[in-house]
Write an enzyme that holds these catalytic residues in place. Structure first.
Site, PDB file in Angstrom:
ATOM      1  N   SER A   1       0.830  -1.199   0.000  1.00 51.57           N
ATOM      2  CA  SER A   1       0.000   0.000   0.000  1.00 51.57           C
ATOM      3  C   SER A   1       0.872   1.259   0.000  1.00 51.57           C
ATOM      4  O   SER A   1       1.650   1.482  -0.912  1.00 51.57           O
ATOM      5  CB  SER A   1      -0.954  -0.036   1.201  1.00 51.57           C
ATOM      6  OG  SER A   1      -1.968   0.931   1.063  1.00 51.57           O
TER       7      SER A   1
ATOM      8  N   LYS B   1     -21.368  17.571   4.855  1.00 53.86           N
ATOM      9  CA  LYS B   1     -20.515  17.817   6.018  1.00 53.86           C
ATOM     10  C   LYS B   1     -20.493  16.641   6.988  1.00 53.86           C
ATOM     11  O   LYS B   1     -19.528  16.466   7.738  1.00 53.86           O
ATOM     12  CB  LYS B   1     -20.974  19.085   6.749  1.00 53.86           C
ATOM     13  CG  LYS B   1     -19.952  19.647   7.710  1.00 53.86           C
ATOM     14  CD  LYS B   1     -18.670  20.023   6.985  1.00 53.86           C
ATOM     15  CE  LYS B   1     -17.617  20.560   7.941  1.00 53.86           C
ATOM     16  NZ  LYS B   1     -16.350  20.816   7.242  1.00 53.86           N
TER      17      LYS B   1
END
Length: 295
Positions: A124, A176
Site C-alpha cells: 500500500s 458535512k
C-alpha cells in the site's frame, strides 16, 4: 450498563498501567545508556567525512514521516553521499505522507541513485513510497503490493440507542456529515466518499504505472489491492529482482559506482531511542489488544 462501562474502562486502566510501566523502563534505560556512553566515548567517533552511502529505514505504519523526509533531504544535499538504500518494512498508512515520501524519493533519484529493498512488507503506502527508486528488490519471503485505497467508519447508532445517547448536529454543507459514526451513511454521502476514494486510487495507479512503466489499462493484474509474494510481484512488474539485503547493497554499489562503500551510520542515541520507542509501541498494541479481548 455496568458491563458496558467495565468493557470500556478495563482496557483504559490496563493501558495507563502499561504507559506507567514502560515510561519508567524508558527513563531507566536512557540513564543506563548515558552512563555506558560516558565511559566509552571512543565508540562515538563520527565517520561522516568518509561515508559515501546512506541507509534509510521506513518501518511501521506511515503516519508522521518528518524524520524519514529529513533523512532523505540530508542524503540529497550531502555531496559525499553517492547512493541511498531505502529499507522498507511497512504495511502502509495515510495517503498524504505516503505521497510525500514517494515524491521525495523521486527528487532524490534525480540527483543520486536509490535502491528500495522490501525486507518484510512493502504494501500500500509503503509500496507507493518506493515506486520511484531506480531498483526495487524484495526479500524472497516478503509481501508486496496491496495497491488500493480504503475508507472505513463505524456505525454505532444501535449501541447509542441502547445506552440512551443521541447526537445533535448543526451543519452547513450537504456533505458535512459524510463519514459520521452516529448513523448509517445515506446514498449521497456514500457517492461523495466513493468519488474521493476513486480519485485517490486513480492517482495511485497512475503513479505506479508511470514509475514502473506498466500499462495503466492493465492495472487489474498488478493493482486492485492484490497482495503478492516477491516472486509474484516480479512477474507482474512491481519489483525488479528477488534477493536479500546483500543483493540490494550490491546493486547500489553498481549503479552508484562506489568501489569502497562506507555506510553513514545512524547516531547511536537516535538508534537506541528508536528501538525503545518501536518496542514500546509494539508492546502497547499487544497490551491494548489483550485488554479488549479479555471482555
Amino acid at each position: 450498563m455496568f458491563n458496558f462501562f467495565k468493557t470500556i474502562f478495563t482496557p483504559i486502566i490496563a493501558i495507563l498501567d502499561f504507559i506507567t510501566k514502560y515510561f519508567k523502563t524508558i527513563v531507566f534505560l536512557t540513564i543506563i545508556y548515558f552512563i555506558v556512553s560516558s565511559n566509552n566515548t571512543s565508540g562515538l567517533t563520527s565517520v561522516e567525512d568518509n561515508t559515501n552511502l546512506q541507509k534509510i529505514e521506513l518501518a511501521g505504519p506511515i503516519l508522521n514521516v518528518d524524520k524519514v523526509l529529513d533523512e532523505i533531504n540530508k542524503a540529497k544535499t550531502n555531496p559525499n553521499i553517492k547512493g541511498v538504500l531505502l529499507v522498507v518494512n511497512s504495511p502502509g498508512g495515510s495517503v498524504a505522507p505516503s505521497v510525500e515520501l514517494a515524491y521525495a524519493i523521486k527528487e532524490l533519484r534525480a540527483v543520486k541513485p536509490v535502491v528500495a529493498y522490501a525486507s518484510g512488507v512493502m504494501a500500500s503506502g509503503s509500496y507507493y513510497a518506493s515506486i520511484w527508486a531506480n531498483k526495487i528488490i524484495a526479500n524472497p519471503g516478503s509481501m508486496v503490493g496491496s495497491i488500493g485505497v480504503i475508507f472505513q467508519g463505524a456505525n454505532v447508532e444501535e449501541l447509542m440507542k441502547k445506552i440512551g445517547v443521541s447526537t445533535q448536529t448543526i451543519k452547513a454543507g450537504k456533505y458535512k456529515e459524510a463519514g459520521t459514526f452516529s448513523r448509517a451513511w445515506n446514498e449521497n454521502e456514500k457517492e461523495e466518499l466513493e468519488s474521493v476514494i476513486s480519485d485517490t486510487y486513480d492517482m495511485f495507479i497512475t503513479d505506479v504505472s508511470n514509475a514502473r512503466k506498466l500499462k495503466k489499462q492493465n492495472n487489474e493484474k498488478y493493482a486492485n489491492a492484490h497482495i503478492f509474494t516477491a516472486r509474484q510481484a516480479k512477474k507482474v512488474g512491481l519489483i525488479d529482482e528477488v534477493g536479500t539485503i546483500s543483493t540490494a547493497k550490491n546493486e547500489l554499489y553498481k549503479i552508484s559506482k562506489v568501489r569502497n562503500p562506507v555506510w553513514n551510520k545512524q547516531d547511536k542515541f537516535d538508534k537506541f531511542i528508536d528501538r525503545i520507542v518501536s518496542e514500546t509501541i509494539t508492546n502497547f498494541s499487544l497490551k491494548f489488544n489483550d485488554g479488549l479481548k479479555a471482555y
